[in-house]
Design an enzyme around this catalytic site. Sequence first.
Site, PDB file in Angstrom:
ATOM      1  N   SER A   1       0.845  -1.193   0.000  1.00 40.41           N
ATOM      2  CA  SER A   1       0.000   0.000   0.000  1.00 40.41           C
ATOM      3  C   SER A   1       0.883   1.246   0.000  1.00 40.41           C
ATOM      4  O   SER A   1       2.086   1.175   0.220  1.00 40.41           O
ATOM      5  CB  SER A   1      -0.885   0.020   1.243  1.00 40.41           C
ATOM      6  OG  SER A   1      -0.076   0.276   2.388  1.00 40.41           O
ATOM      7  N   LYS A   2       0.229   2.376  -0.220  1.00 41.78           N
ATOM      8  CA  LYS A   2       0.950   3.646  -0.222  1.00 41.78           C
ATOM      9  C   LYS A   2       1.571   3.883   1.153  1.00 41.78           C
ATOM     10  O   LYS A   2       2.659   4.450   1.271  1.00 41.78           O
ATOM     11  CB  LYS A   2      -0.028   4.760  -0.590  1.00 41.78           C
ATOM     12  CG  LYS A   2       0.582   6.131  -0.398  1.00 41.78           C
ATOM     13  CD  LYS A   2      -0.037   7.178  -1.264  1.00 41.78           C
ATOM     14  CE  LYS A   2       0.095   8.558  -0.652  1.00 41.78           C
ATOM     15  NZ  LYS A   2       1.374   8.836  -0.019  1.00 41.78           N
ATOM     16  N   ARG A   3       0.873   3.419   2.177  1.00 38.09           N
ATOM     17  CA  ARG A   3       1.403   3.597   3.538  1.00 38.09           C
ATOM     18  C   ARG A   3       2.754   2.892   3.722  1.00 38.09           C
ATOM     19  O   ARG A   3       3.612   3.370   4.446  1.00 38.09           O
ATOM     20  CB  ARG A   3       0.389   3.093   4.577  1.00 38.09           C
ATOM     21  CG  ARG A   3      -0.016   4.197   5.526  1.00 38.09           C
ATOM     22  CD  ARG A   3      -1.168   3.792   6.432  1.00 38.09           C
ATOM     23  NE  ARG A   3      -2.370   3.480   5.681  1.00 38.09           N
ATOM     24  CZ  ARG A   3      -3.094   2.374   5.836  1.00 38.09           C
ATOM     25  NH1 ARG A   3      -2.737   1.457   6.701  1.00 38.09           N
ATOM     26  NH2 ARG A   3      -4.191   2.188   5.119  1.00 38.09           N
TER      27      ARG A   3
ATOM     28  N   ASP B   1       5.319   5.217   2.422  1.00 41.14           N
ATOM     29  CA  ASP B   1       5.551   6.339   3.342  1.00 41.14           C
ATOM     30  C   ASP B   1       6.365   5.870   4.549  1.00 41.14           C
ATOM     31  O   ASP B   1       7.292   6.537   4.994  1.00 41.14           O
ATOM     32  CB  ASP B   1       4.212   6.915   3.831  1.00 41.14           C
ATOM     33  CG  ASP B   1       3.420   7.542   2.688  1.00 41.14           C
ATOM     34  OD1 ASP B   1       4.029   7.820   1.633  1.00 41.14           O
ATOM     35  OD2 ASP B   1       2.197   7.727   2.844  1.00 41.14           O
TER      36      ASP B   1
END
Length: 510
Positions: free
Chosen positions: A262-264, A267
């Site tokens: 995921s994008k998380r 990050d």
Amino acid sequence: MSERKVRVRFAPSPTGALHIGGVRTALYNYLFAKQHGGDMILRIEDTDSQRFVPGAEAYIVEALEWLGIKFDEGVGYGGDFAPYRQSERKEIYRKYVNQLLDADKAYIAFDTPAELEAKRQEVANFQYDATTRGGMRNSLTMSKDEVDALIASGHPYVVRFKIEPGEEVVVDDLIRGKVTINSSILDDKVLYKSADNLPTYHLANIVDDHLMEVSHVIRGEEWLPSAPLHVLLYRAFGWDDTMPRFAHLPLLLKPEGNGKLSKRDGDRLGFPVFPLEWHDPKTGDVSSGYRESGYLPEAVINFLALLGWNPGNDEEIFSMDELIKLFSLDRCSKSGARFDYEKGKWFNHKYLQTKSNEELATLFTPILASHGITDVEPEKLAQIIGLVKERVSFVKELWNQTTFFFVAPETFSAKDIKKRWKADTPAILEELITILEGIADFSSASTESVVIPWIEQKGYHMGNVMNAFRLAVVGECRGPHMFDITEIIGRDETIRRLRTAMTTITIANE
Ligand code: GLU
């Protein structure tokens, strides 16, 4: 059927930035199409007006162009089956919705969102299907007059697919083999909504794959649950014979290997999940991209190609042309592919090494300029880059490796002073200056052939003298071959730096 021309499509919905998993889907479609001399189509699936994000389509086109994934037809490219943007194909879908309605393979339903919600409260695991549709407000339970009157009055309605229960549905997947389910578990999917006069994803997707003569549907695993419904839709239209072959690609997993990437994760661990930087028009958030982070497109392609496919040996470096030759759906895995972003950096390192010093100099010039350095001769810059490129994985890392070529050190590493700067160092460096002044040819080999024998002959400690020299010129004990550095910065600058160090470091020691 085996004679069919290979035609594949990449069919993103413009709901935001293209995720790196979507890029891999586009890549595999491209490789497959090119290997078979087929066509690659870009179709924009923008029928969900609620989720439409301005700028997303342009972003997708720009990202794939940057990566060298080319289309033969589609939005922005044109072609015989235009338009390729689904929002421009409303009339076409309406016609096919009517075809299903006329054949009694679909029906009109008037249930409002509130009514459906009430049903869900009342019946556990409620599903709109053969067992429940008889108790709902639709054209199967109402008279034709009632239905016509409601439509005429502008009451919103949907068209649902009438799924016959108890049928075996087989999805013959080129990666997963035969996946069989029973139609009774499927619900009567909405195919069309009168409110916006638009079909849903399922209907538009099937109609377009058929009309655009798509031969293979290669897409992410998340679409596998929709595939039985798609098979039934082909059958309902009578298009079984030209149904595309399916291939559902494995998921991209978190770097740790548990769960979907995921994008998380990006990050959290500091890597991009988007090909290009993305400016979210709603939130104003900026997400990093591979391009802006300094990745070379060839490296991203090579990295993604191996996430879910393998060549059957342990080779790892492949150009796009080689991938086109070697790719095969047979060698795509069913299980998820762990997103090893460190490997991505490794690929970038490898591809950076294949660039000429001149090419890297061109890429590095704007970075130098951002540090106020604009007057380096191109040949000299190329030469400098040649000395350090093995040490970097990204062009931007060249700055840290080369700063001392452009800017004299102002401070000197305390740790290295402690280790290498002795009481007699200034006197020895004073002698060194005299030696340097007397060298006719200041090129690397020539200087080395004078300085090294001089140290030996004097009986000085080679490591200490050379490292003090380096400390003075570089600011710390690191960098490429010492005499390559002095050749590039030149005699005057070398001597100037030695003198500065001799003053500064003495002062610091007092
Ligand atoms: N519009 C879908 C998507 O966003 C297409 C899925 C498919 O390829 O069928 O991925």
